[in-house]
Scaffold this motif. Structure first.
Motif, short mmCIF file in Angstrom:
data_model
loop_
_atom_site.label_atom_id
_atom_site.label_comp_id
_atom_site.label_asym_id
_atom_site.label_seq_id
_atom_site.Cartn_x
_atom_site.Cartn_y
_atom_site.Cartn_z
N ASN A 75 0.76 -1.18 0.09
CA ASN A 75 -0.04 0.06 -0.06
C ASN A 75 0.83 1.31 0.11
OD1 ASN A 75 0.40 -1.16 2.68
ND2 ASN A 75 -0.54 0.63 3.41
N GLU A 76 0.81 1.93 -1.00
CA GLU A 76 1.76 3.36 -1.18
C GLU A 76 1.63 4.27 0.00
OE1 GLU A 76 4.85 5.31 -3.15
OE2 GLU A 76 3.86 3.20 -3.63
N ASP A 77 0.28 4.43 0.30
CA ASP A 77 0.00 5.42 1.40
C ASP A 77 -0.07 4.61 2.64
OD1 ASP A 77 -0.08 7.59 -0.37
OD2 ASP A 77 -2.15 7.04 -0.88
N PHE A 78 0.12 5.38 3.73
CA PHE A 78 -0.05 4.62 5.27
C PHE A 78 -1.48 4.69 5.36
CE2 PHE A 78 4.38 6.34 5.72
CZ PHE A 78 4.84 5.13 6.54
N ILE A 79 -2.05 3.60 5.98
CA ILE A 79 -3.43 3.16 6.18
C ILE A 79 -3.49 2.80 7.57
CG2 ILE A 79 -5.65 1.78 5.46
CD1 ILE A 79 -4.13 1.44 2.77
N ASN A 80 -4.61 3.26 8.17
CA ASN A 80 -4.67 2.81 9.62
C ASN A 80 -5.34 1.52 9.77
OD1 ASN A 80 -4.42 5.45 10.60
ND2 ASN A 80 -6.42 5.57 11.51
N GLY A 81 -4.40 0.77 10.65
CA GLY A 81 -4.66 -0.74 10.90
C GLY A 81 -4.13 -1.17 12.23
N SER A 82 -3.89 -2.32 12.33
CA SER A 82 -3.50 -2.96 13.61
C SER A 82 -2.19 -4.11 13.27
CB SER A 82 -4.37 -3.42 14.60
OG SER A 82 -5.51 -2.58 14.57
N VAL A 83 -1.41 -4.29 14.37
CA VAL A 83 -0.60 -5.43 14.09
C VAL A 83 -0.59 -6.28 15.63
CG1 VAL A 83 2.02 -5.91 13.78
CG2 VAL A 83 1.07 -3.97 12.88
N LEU A 84 -0.46 -7.47 15.15
CA LEU A 84 -0.29 -8.28 16.40
C LEU A 84 0.99 -9.28 16.14
CD1 LEU A 84 -1.38 -10.01 19.02
CD2 LEU A 84 -2.48 -11.47 17.31
N PHE A 85 1.62 -8.86 17.24
CA PHE A 85 3.05 -9.55 17.14
C PHE A 85 3.06 -10.81 17.86
CE2 PHE A 85 3.91 -5.00 16.84
CZ PHE A 85 4.92 -5.08 15.88
N LYS A 86 4.13 -11.62 17.38
CA LYS A 86 4.17 -13.11 18.12
C LYS A 86 4.45 -13.14 19.54
CE LYS A 86 5.91 -15.00 13.25
NZ LYS A 86 6.98 -15.50 12.77
N ASN A 87 4.68 -12.18 19.92
CA ASN A 87 5.08 -12.01 21.63
C ASN A 87 3.79 -11.42 22.21
OD1 ASN A 87 5.16 -9.54 21.06
ND2 ASN A 87 7.16 -8.95 22.18
N GLY A 88 2.65 -11.47 21.55
CA GLY A 88 1.47 -10.99 22.21
C GLY A 88 1.18 -9.45 22.15
N GLN A 89 2.28 -8.71 22.08
CA GLN A 89 2.36 -7.20 21.67
C GLN A 89 1.50 -6.83 20.72
OE1 GLN A 89 5.47 -4.82 23.84
NE2 GLN A 89 6.87 -6.57 23.45
N GLN A 90 0.97 -5.55 20.91
CA GLN A 90 0.08 -5.09 19.70
C GLN A 90 0.08 -3.72 19.28
OE1 GLN A 90 -4.26 -6.72 20.14
NE2 GLN A 90 -3.41 -7.28 22.36
N ILE A 91 -0.06 -3.43 18.00
CA ILE A 91 -0.27 -1.93 17.66
C ILE A 91 -1.43 -1.64 16.97
CG2 ILE A 91 0.51 0.15 16.18
CD1 ILE A 91 3.06 -1.32 16.23
N ILE A 92 -2.42 -0.78 17.77
CA ILE A 92 -3.90 -0.63 17.34
C ILE A 92 -4.01 0.70 16.87
CG2 ILE A 92 -5.91 -0.78 18.49
CD1 ILE A 92 -4.73 -3.46 18.34
N ASN A 93 -4.92 0.54 15.59
CA ASN A 93 -5.30 1.70 15.03
C ASN A 93 -4.23 2.75 14.83
OD1 ASN A 93 -7.44 3.21 13.54
ND2 ASN A 93 -7.96 4.03 15.45
N GLN A 94 -3.17 2.46 14.10
CA GLN A 94 -2.07 3.39 13.72
C GLN A 94 -1.84 3.11 11.99
OE1 GLN A 94 -0.32 5.60 16.06
NE2 GLN A 94 -2.04 4.89 17.17
N PRO A 95 -1.33 4.33 11.66
CA PRO A 95 -1.14 4.36 10.41
C PRO A 95 -0.06 3.37 9.86
CG PRO A 95 -1.29 6.54 10.90
CD PRO A 95 -1.10 5.76 12.24
N LEU A 96 -0.37 2.35 9.08
CA LEU A 96 0.78 1.30 8.67
C LEU A 96 0.83 1.52 7.08
CD1 LEU A 96 -1.12 -1.69 10.50
CD2 LEU A 96 0.77 -0.05 11.51
N ARG A 97 2.08 0.78 7.04
CA ARG A 97 2.57 0.36 5.35
C ARG A 97 3.33 -0.69 5.40
NH1 ARG A 97 5.13 5.13 1.88
NH2 ARG A 97 6.90 4.95 3.43
N LEU A 98 3.11 -1.61 4.33
CA LEU A 98 3.87 -2.95 4.25
C LEU A 98 4.94 -2.58 3.11
CD1 LEU A 98 4.26 -5.66 5.05
CD2 LEU A 98 2.24 -6.54 3.66
N ASP A 99 6.10 -2.71 3.33
CA ASP A 99 7.11 -2.71 2.40
C ASP A 99 7.60 -4.35 2.13
OD1 ASP A 99 9.61 -2.75 1.18
OD2 ASP A 99 10.60 -0.76 2.16
N LEU A 100 7.31 -4.74 0.84
CA LEU A 100 7.54 -6.10 0.29
C LEU A 100 9.02 -6.41 0.11
CD1 LEU A 100 4.39 -6.13 -2.06
CD2 LEU A 100 4.57 -7.20 0.16
#
Length: 215
Positions: A63-88
Motif C-alpha cells: 500500500n503506497e500510502d499509510f493506512i490505519n490498521g493494527s499489528v499483532l506480534f508473535k510475543n502478544g504485543q499489539q499496535i492498534i489503529n495506527q497508520p501502517l505501510r507494508l514494504d514488500l
C-alpha cells in the motif's frame, strides 16, 4: 468440503477478525496504542524514508500510502489503529507515529487494515516449506485461500542504455502468487477453474468463489 460456500466463509472470517480487533480496543480504550518493547525496530528518519529507493523506479510497497490498521506480534504485543505501510522488499511493517518505525515481518503474527476501497485486508504469518512468511488471507476453512505478494528488483541493462542521465533505472517488479492450503499442503494455483479443480478434485465450491470474485 461441506455445505458452506466460500463467500460465507469469507463473511464469517471477517466477523472473527473484527472481533479480534475490537476487543482490545474495548478493554484498552484509554491507551490508544500498545507500546512495543523487546522487538527489534528501525527508526526511519524522513531523509532515509525518501531516499532509500530513489534510484529505483516503481514502488516496493503493498500500500503506497499509510493506512490505519493494527499489528499483532508473535510475543502478544499489539499496535492498534495506527497508520501502517507494508514494504514488500524490506519485509518490514512501517508504523507512522511521531517517528516512522519499521518492524521486521518475522516478528508479526497478523496484520490487518482497510484498503482505499474499504476492503478489509488481512495478512497472517504462515509456515511454508520450512520458512515463515507473511501471506494475505482471502478465505479460511477446510480449504484456505491465500496470496503471497512479492517484489523484486529488475536490474537495468547498462550495456544497452549506458550510464547517461536518460539511462533506464533499476525497477521494482511486483508479483502475487496464489495458494490453496489443503490438508496442511500449500498448492500454487492460477486464478482459473481448471487450476483450482486440479487441487480440489470434483467440487465446485472454491471455483464458485473465484467466479464470485469476478475471475
Amino acid at each position: 468440503m461441506g455445505g458452506i460456500s466460500p463467500p460465507c466463509i469469507l463473511t464469517m472470517y471477517r466477523l472473527g477478525l473484527f472481533l479480534l480487533v475490537i476487543s482490545p480496543l474495548l478493554t484498552q480504550a484509554q491507551s490508544g496504542t500498545f507500546l512495543v518493547n523487546a522487538i527489534d525496530q528501525n527508526v526511519l528518519n524522513p531523509d532515509l524514508l525518501e531516499s532509500r529507493y530513489e534510484k529505483i523506479s516503481g514502488s516496493p510497497y503493498f500500500n503506497e500510502d499509510f493506512i490505519n490498521g493494527s499489528v499483532l506480534f508473535k510475543n502478544g504485543q499489539q499496535i492498534i489503529n495506527q497508520p501502517l505501510r507494508l514494504d514488500l522488499y524490506s519485509h518490514g511493517v512501517q508504523v507512522n507515529q511521531e517517528e516512522t518505525l519499521e518492524y521486521s515481518d518475522k516478528f508479526v503474527d497478523s496484520l490487518f487494515f482497510e484498503s482505499n476501497e474499504g476492503n478489509l485486508l488481512v495478512f497472517k504469518s504462515l509456515k511454508k516449506e520450512n520458512k515463515t512468511t507473511l501471506m494475505r488471507v482471502i478465505t479460511q476453512g477446510y480449504v484456505s485461500f491465500y496470496s503471497m505478494p512479492t517484489v523484486q528488483i529488475k536490474v537495468s541493462d547498462v550495456s544497452k542504455t549506458g550510464y547517461s542521465d536518460k539511462a533506464e533505472l533499476d525497477r521494482f517488479v511486483k508479483k502475487e502468487v496464489y495458494y490453496l492450503l489443503k490438508e496442511g499442503q500449500f498448492n500454487e494455483i492460477k486464478l482459473n477453474k481448471k487450476s483450482v479443480l486440479a487441487v480440489l478434485g470434483e467440487t465446485s465450491d472454491l471455483s464458485g468463489y473465484l467466479k464470485y470474485q469476478g475471475n
